[in-house]
Design an enzyme around this catalytic site. Structure first.
Site, mmCIF file in Angstrom:
data_model
loop_
_atom_site.group_PDB
_atom_site.id
_atom_site.type_symbol
_atom_site.label_atom_id
_atom_site.label_comp_id
_atom_site.label_asym_id
_atom_site.label_seq_id
_atom_site.Cartn_x
_atom_site.Cartn_y
_atom_site.Cartn_z
ATOM 1 N N GLU A 1 45.141 52.967 27.238
ATOM 2 C CA GLU A 1 44.034 52.628 28.140
ATOM 3 C C GLU A 1 42.754 53.307 27.642
ATOM 4 O OE1 GLU A 1 43.130 50.737 30.871
ATOM 5 O OE2 GLU A 1 41.220 51.813 30.719
ATOM 6 N N GLN A 2 41.692 52.522 27.582
ATOM 7 C CA GLN A 2 40.461 53.087 27.026
ATOM 8 C C GLN A 2 39.827 54.166 27.919
ATOM 9 O OE1 GLN A 2 37.587 49.953 26.433
ATOM 10 N NE2 GLN A 2 37.308 49.585 28.605
ATOM 11 N N ARG B 1 41.531 46.981 45.808
ATOM 12 C CA ARG B 1 41.983 47.014 44.404
ATOM 13 C C ARG B 1 42.551 48.373 44.043
ATOM 14 N NH1 ARG B 1 40.072 43.649 40.062
ATOM 15 N NH2 ARG B 1 40.199 45.488 38.754
ATOM 16 N N TYR C 1 37.132 40.139 54.301
ATOM 17 C CA TYR C 1 38.500 40.269 54.809
ATOM 18 C C TYR C 1 38.841 41.746 54.981
ATOM 19 C CZ TYR C 1 39.261 40.390 49.692
ATOM 20 O OH TYR C 1 39.183 40.650 48.343
ATOM 21 N N ASP D 1 43.430 38.639 32.574
ATOM 22 C CA ASP D 1 42.081 38.196 32.204
ATOM 23 C C ASP D 1 41.889 38.089 30.692
ATOM 24 O OD1 ASP D 1 41.418 38.074 34.848
ATOM 25 O OD2 ASP D 1 39.838 39.584 34.777
HETATM 26 C C1 LIG Z 1 34.226 39.327 42.582
HETATM 27 C C2 LIG Z 1 35.674 39.267 42.202
HETATM 28 C C3 LIG Z 1 36.633 39.013 43.195
HETATM 29 C C4 LIG Z 1 37.986 38.893 42.850
HETATM 30 N N1 LIG Z 1 38.879 38.613 43.851
HETATM 31 C C5 LIG Z 1 40.188 38.424 43.521
HETATM 32 C C6 LIG Z 1 41.128 38.104 44.530
HETATM 33 O O1 LIG Z 1 40.800 38.020 45.722
HETATM 34 N N2 LIG Z 1 42.421 37.896 44.164
HETATM 35 C C7 LIG Z 1 42.837 38.018 42.860
HETATM 36 O O2 LIG Z 1 44.036 37.821 42.576
HETATM 37 N N3 LIG Z 1 41.950 38.322 41.890
HETATM 38 C C8 LIG Z 1 40.647 38.529 42.179
HETATM 39 N N4 LIG Z 1 39.759 38.849 41.207
HETATM 40 C C9 LIG Z 1 40.213 38.892 39.801
HETATM 41 C C10 LIG Z 1 40.957 40.140 39.423
HETATM 42 O O3 LIG Z 1 40.210 41.287 39.776
HETATM 43 C C11 LIG Z 1 41.240 40.132 37.914
HETATM 44 O O4 LIG Z 1 41.688 38.869 37.512
HETATM 45 C C12 LIG Z 1 42.299 41.165 37.574
HETATM 46 O O5 LIG Z 1 41.847 42.462 37.871
HETATM 47 C C13 LIG Z 1 42.653 41.080 36.078
HETATM 48 O O6 LIG Z 1 43.540 42.111 35.752
HETATM 49 P P1 LIG Z 1 43.763 42.514 34.243
HETATM 50 O O7 LIG Z 1 44.777 43.605 34.268
HETATM 51 O O8 LIG Z 1 44.018 41.318 33.418
HETATM 52 O O9 LIG Z 1 42.371 43.087 33.738
HETATM 53 P P2 LIG Z 1 41.583 44.394 34.202
HETATM 54 O O10 LIG Z 1 41.881 44.713 35.626
HETATM 55 O O11 LIG Z 1 40.179 44.177 33.798
HETATM 56 O O12 LIG Z 1 42.223 45.564 33.324
HETATM 57 C C14 LIG Z 1 41.991 45.661 31.942
HETATM 58 C C15 LIG Z 1 42.227 47.113 31.524
HETATM 59 O O13 LIG Z 1 42.140 47.181 30.101
HETATM 60 C C16 LIG Z 1 41.346 48.304 29.724
HETATM 61 N N5 LIG Z 1 40.781 48.021 28.416
HETATM 62 C C17 LIG Z 1 39.827 47.122 28.100
HETATM 63 N N6 LIG Z 1 39.578 47.116 26.777
HETATM 64 C C18 LIG Z 1 40.416 48.046 26.229
HETATM 65 C C19 LIG Z 1 40.646 48.494 24.897
HETATM 66 N N7 LIG Z 1 39.980 47.982 23.850
HETATM 67 N N8 LIG Z 1 41.589 49.451 24.675
HETATM 68 C C20 LIG Z 1 42.304 49.982 25.728
HETATM 69 N N9 LIG Z 1 42.100 49.585 27.013
HETATM 70 C C21 LIG Z 1 41.184 48.621 27.260
HETATM 71 C C22 LIG Z 1 40.309 48.393 30.847
HETATM 72 O O14 LIG Z 1 39.709 49.676 30.920
HETATM 73 C C23 LIG Z 1 41.168 48.063 32.067
HETATM 74 O O15 LIG Z 1 41.794 49.215 32.587
HETATM 75 C C24 LIG Z 1 38.403 39.028 41.506
HETATM 76 C C25 LIG Z 1 37.462 39.319 40.518
HETATM 77 C C26 LIG Z 1 36.118 39.452 40.859
HETATM 78 C C27 LIG Z 1 35.122 39.780 39.778
#
Ligand SMILES: Cc1cc2nc3c(=O)[nH]c(=O)nc-3n(C[C@H](O)[C@H](O)[C@H](O)COP(=O)(O)OP(=O)(O)OC[C@H]3O[C@@H](n4cnc5c(N)ncnc54)[C@H](O)[C@@H]3O)c2cc1C
Length: 391
Positions: free
Chosen positions: A32-33, A106, A215, A297
């Site tokens: 994790e970065q 979150r 909510y 994502d």
């Molecule tokens: C306004 C808004 C509302 C939302 N509402 C909802 C909702 O109601 N319901 C829902 O299901 N989703 C919702 N989402 C979407 C949801 O927040 C994301 O889709 C979800 O957090 C994605 O998770 P992830 O683990 O893929 O990415 P992230 O949560 O972004 O985690 C990625 C991790 O990787 C780390 N990282 C990045 N680059 C590197 C690197 N090079 N080396 C090491 N580590 C790295 C980051 O620091 C982070 O910890 C919402 C998003 C937004 C913006």
């Protein structure tokens, strides 16, 4: 075969993947970065499909301890507050889909995943380790961190979010795109609001060129509010947590009225996100290639208008663990199955989220048509059986 993997990113997707895989006998190293783990204040809605995944990981009780379970979703006119449509949640969802509809902060969702990962004893979580270079050959994947650490692995999971370095190494398809939409987000104690502004349901307020969703979270003690408006993105798109100007938001929402306007005026502390996404996935190659799987994502960033980004990351995590169990001993084959199982559903959710955003922000006669349809067909338009019934 050595059942060891490296996961880049300790967000919701990365932690869920680590947990799902170690529950099936894998050892996971998570890079994790960030030097410290901590989610910023905002909420997440979890449909029954996402709650089902958490229950499958044995986290149903932990979720219940921190979530809220609203009885219904109300769609309202942003100016008049008129009720346009209702979707029963609560027991109705449980009866229909076998799992609840939850709303959670979150930080609480991330926290319960992190606690389970730490309790598993099989995850080596390394903070302050930003991954920069990723190279794959026939035998494995080599990665390097910013601090010069080099690792070799037979299975790499890119769960590094919207600006994924792992995706960049695999797909070379450029940066995510700014959507032209901005999210102002706030998390407030219900007790700090006037009684008439407190709420235990999900409300979506629809206005021309904007919408607001609110909510309850934290057992209903806090209210999460997100206002989506159209406007120019800040120059630094990658910093997704800008301090926001409450006065600016009030001007942008001047077209609203009644309780919504009162709520926006009652909250001073907003954070601003510029929303970015990518076009819906076009093939399984965007979900996995060789020994590298993309997840959450990193694979399919989406607009938040179906509230499913975290849900799809959780589903990816469960599907990855299942594919690795079904096809032991052949990582590339297992990842192909994972990709085939996931990409079309993720693409469909991405497309539906984009469409929802356009519908939410309609103006003029189109808007009148939307409102009339919602009044007539409410629940049928708001429910999403193909999404909620499977995970
Ligand atoms: C306004 C808004 C509302 C939302 N509402 C909802 C909702 O109601 N319901 C829902 O299901 N989703 C919702 N989402 C979407 C949801 O927040 C994301 O889709 C979800 O957090 C994605 O998770 P992830 O683990 O893929 O990415 P992230 O949560 O972004 O985690 C990625 C991790 O990787 C780390 N990282 C990045 N680059 C590197 C690197 N090079 N080396 C090491 N580590 C790295 C980051 O620091 C982070 O910890 C919402 C998003 C937004 C913006």
């Amino acid at each position: 075969m050595d059942k060891a993997m490296v996961i880049v990113g300790a967000g919701i997707g990365g932690l869920a993947a680590a947990l799902a895989c170690v529950r099936r006998g894998w050892a996971a190293r998570v890079l994790e970065q960030s030097p410290v783990l901590g989610e910023v204040g905002a909420g997440v809605q979890l449909g029954p499909n996402a709650v089902r995944v958490l229950e499958g990981l044995g986290l149903g009780g932990a979720l219940q301890a921190v979530a809220a379970y609203p009885e219904r979703l109300e769609v309202r006119h942003a100016r008049s507050a008129a009720l346009l449509g209702v979707l029963p949640l609560g027991l109705a969802m449980e009866r229909r889909y076998g799992a609840a509809y939850a709303t959670v902060a979150r930080a609480d969702l991330h926290g319960l995943l992190l606690a389970a990962v730490q309790q598993s004893g099989a995850v080596d979580l390394q903070l302050g380790a930003p991954v920069r270079a990723v190279v794959q050959d026939a035998h494995g994947v080599q990665l390097q961190t910013d601090h010069g650490q080099t690792l070799q692995t037979a299975l790499l999971v890119g769960a590094d979010g919207l600006w994924s370095q792992v995706r960049g190494a695999v797909l070379q398809d450029g940066a995510p795109l700014a959507t032209g939409h901005l999210a102002f987000r706030a998390l407030v104690r219900q007790g700090d609001l006037q009684p008439q502004l407190r709420s235990q349901v999900v409300t979506a307020w629809l206005g021309p060129d904007f919408h607001v969703v609110q909510y309850p979270v934290r057992g209903g003690d806090w209210l999460n509010v997100v206002a989506i408006v159209q406007g120019p993105a800040p120059a630094d798109l990658q910093n997704w947590d800008h301090g926001a100007n409450a006065a600016e938001l009030r001007v942008l929402l001047a077209n609203s009225g009644g309780p919504l306007l009162d709520l926006v005026h009652a909250i001073d502390d907003w954070r601003l996100w510029a929303l970015c996404d990518r076009p819906p996935m076009r093939s399984a190659a965007e979900q996995a290639q060789g020994r590298i799987a993309l997840l959450g994502d990193a694979a399919h960033p989406m607009r938040p208008y179906l509230a499913q980004g975290a849900g799809m990351a959780l589903e990816d995590a469960a599907a990855l663990a299942q594919a690795l169990e079904d096809l032991p001993g052949d990582v590339p084959l297992a990842l192909q199955h994972y990709a085939q199982a996931r990409w079309q559903r993720n693409a469909r959710v991405q497309a539906r989220a984009r469409r929802n955003g356009a519908i939410f922000h309609l103006k003029g006669p189109m808007r009148l048509g939307r409102d009339a349809s919602l009044k007539l067909l409410g629940q049928r338009l708001l429910d999403v059986p193909w999404l909620y019934s499977v995970s």
